[in-house]
Motif scaffolding. Structure first.
Motif, PDB file in Angstrom:
ATOM      1  N   GLN A  13       0.817  -1.213   0.000  1.00  0.00           N
ATOM      2  CA  GLN A  13       0.000   0.000   0.000  1.00  0.00           C
ATOM      3  C   GLN A  13       0.852   1.264   0.000  1.00  0.00           C
ATOM      4  OE1 GLN A  13      -2.769   0.209   3.218  1.00  0.00           O
ATOM      5  NE2 GLN A  13      -3.768   2.026   2.425  1.00  0.00           N
ATOM      6  N   ASN A  14       1.991   1.243   0.668  1.00  0.00           N
ATOM      7  CA  ASN A  14       2.826   2.440   0.734  1.00  0.00           C
ATOM      8  C   ASN A  14       3.581   2.701  -0.570  1.00  0.00           C
ATOM      9  OD1 ASN A  14       4.624   0.314   0.976  1.00  0.00           O
ATOM     10  ND2 ASN A  14       5.881   1.324   2.510  1.00  0.00           N
ATOM     11  N   ARG A  15       3.430   1.831  -1.568  1.00  0.00           N
ATOM     12  CA  ARG A  15       4.081   2.046  -2.866  1.00  0.00           C
ATOM     13  C   ARG A  15       3.072   2.228  -4.001  1.00  0.00           C
ATOM     14  NH1 ARG A  15       7.885  -2.580  -4.051  1.00  0.00           N
ATOM     15  NH2 ARG A  15       8.104  -1.395  -5.967  1.00  0.00           N
ATOM     16  N   LEU A  16       1.777   2.350  -3.665  1.00  0.00           N
ATOM     17  CA  LEU A  16       0.761   2.517  -4.701  1.00  0.00           C
ATOM     18  C   LEU A  16       0.987   3.762  -5.544  1.00  0.00           C
ATOM     19  CD1 LEU A  16      -2.510   1.397  -2.895  1.00  0.00           C
ATOM     20  CD2 LEU A  16      -1.274   0.207  -4.712  1.00  0.00           C
ATOM     21  N   HIS A  17       1.605   4.772  -4.977  1.00  0.00           N
ATOM     22  CA  HIS A  17       1.880   6.003  -5.720  1.00  0.00           C
ATOM     23  C   HIS A  17       2.738   5.731  -6.958  1.00  0.00           C
ATOM     24  CE1 HIS A  17       6.078   6.357  -4.335  1.00  0.00           C
ATOM     25  NE2 HIS A  17       5.611   5.753  -3.250  1.00  0.00           N
ATOM     26  N   GLU A  18       3.492   4.641  -6.956  1.00  0.00           N
ATOM     27  CA  GLU A  18       4.325   4.297  -8.113  1.00  0.00           C
ATOM     28  C   GLU A  18       3.483   3.952  -9.337  1.00  0.00           C
ATOM     29  OE1 GLU A  18       6.964   1.166  -6.961  1.00  0.00           O
ATOM     30  OE2 GLU A  18       7.797   2.334  -5.306  1.00  0.00           O
ATOM     31  N   LEU A  19       2.234   3.594  -9.132  1.00  0.00           N
ATOM     32  CA  LEU A  19       1.363   3.204 -10.237  1.00  0.00           C
ATOM     33  C   LEU A  19       0.623   4.381 -10.863  1.00  0.00           C
ATOM     34  CD1 LEU A  19      -0.140  -0.076  -8.753  1.00  0.00           C
ATOM     35  CD2 LEU A  19       1.843   0.181 -10.260  1.00  0.00           C
ATOM     36  N   LEU A  20       0.735   5.555 -10.269  1.00  0.00           N
ATOM     37  CA  LEU A  20       0.106   6.735 -10.867  1.00  0.00           C
ATOM     38  C   LEU A  20       0.799   7.053 -12.188  1.00  0.00           C
ATOM     39  CD1 LEU A  20      -0.239   8.870  -7.641  1.00  0.00           C
ATOM     40  CD2 LEU A  20      -2.053   7.667  -8.862  1.00  0.00           C
ATOM     41  N   PRO A  21       0.067   7.547 -13.166  1.00  0.00           N
ATOM     42  CA  PRO A  21       0.632   7.727 -14.503  1.00  0.00           C
ATOM     43  C   PRO A  21       1.949   8.499 -14.538  1.00  0.00           C
ATOM     44  CG  PRO A  21      -1.711   8.097 -14.582  1.00  0.00           C
ATOM     45  CD  PRO A  21      -1.345   7.940 -13.134  1.00  0.00           C
ATOM     46  N   TRP A  22       2.066   9.591 -13.788  1.00  0.00           N
ATOM     47  CA  TRP A  22       3.294  10.388 -13.857  1.00  0.00           C
ATOM     48  C   TRP A  22       4.480   9.669 -13.219  1.00  0.00           C
ATOM     49  CZ3 TRP A  22      -1.329  11.946 -11.855  1.00  0.00           C
ATOM     50  CH2 TRP A  22      -1.477  11.900 -10.469  1.00  0.00           C
ATOM     51  N   ASN A  23       4.243   8.766 -12.290  1.00  0.00           N
ATOM     52  CA  ASN A  23       5.323   7.967 -11.717  1.00  0.00           C
ATOM     53  C   ASN A  23       5.564   6.703 -12.526  1.00  0.00           C
ATOM     54  OD1 ASN A  23       5.628   9.769  -9.595  1.00  0.00           O
ATOM     55  ND2 ASN A  23       4.172   8.689  -8.310  1.00  0.00           N
ATOM     56  N   TRP A  24       4.519   6.140 -13.068  1.00  0.00           N
ATOM     57  CA  TRP A  24       4.609   4.912 -13.855  1.00  0.00           C
ATOM     58  C   TRP A  24       5.505   5.113 -15.062  1.00  0.00           C
ATOM     59  CZ3 TRP A  24       3.096   3.420 -18.801  1.00  0.00           C
ATOM     60  CH2 TRP A  24       3.002   2.044 -19.039  1.00  0.00           C
ATOM     61  N   ARG A  25       5.391   6.262 -15.683  1.00  0.00           N
ATOM     62  CA  ARG A  25       6.193   6.565 -16.872  1.00  0.00           C
ATOM     63  C   ARG A  25       7.686   6.485 -16.559  1.00  0.00           C
ATOM     64  NH1 ARG A  25       5.090   8.277 -22.107  1.00  0.00           N
ATOM     65  NH2 ARG A  25       7.034   8.802 -23.077  1.00  0.00           N
ATOM     66  N   ALA A  26       8.099   7.064 -15.443  1.00  0.00           N
ATOM     67  CA  ALA A  26       9.509   7.049 -15.054  1.00  0.00           C
ATOM     68  C   ALA A  26       9.985   5.620 -14.786  1.00  0.00           C
ATOM     69  CB  ALA A  26       9.725   7.922 -13.828  1.00  0.00           C
TER      70      ALA A  26
END
Length: 50
Positions: free
Chosen positions: A29-42
């Motif tokens: 859960q503490n890494r879900l932000h990695e799946l947001l489009p702006w983070n996913w791209r990186a």
């Protein structure tokens, strides 16, 4: 919307959504932000460079 956000970040919405749905159950859960489009791209760029 999720699709609109992906498009605004110059990401193929279908590829992004398929990857997120495949990975979301296994990511903490503490890494879900990695799946947001702006983070996913990186992360995708890093995976392709490796």
């Amino acid at each position: 919307s999720l699709i609109g956000t992906a498009k605004l970040n110059d990401i193929d919405p279908q590829a992004w959504l398929a990857d997120v749905l495949a990975r979301i159950a296994d990511i903490p859960q503490n890494r879900l932000h990695e799946l947001l489009p702006w983070n996913w791209r990186a992360l995708e760029d890093q995976r392709q460079a490796a």
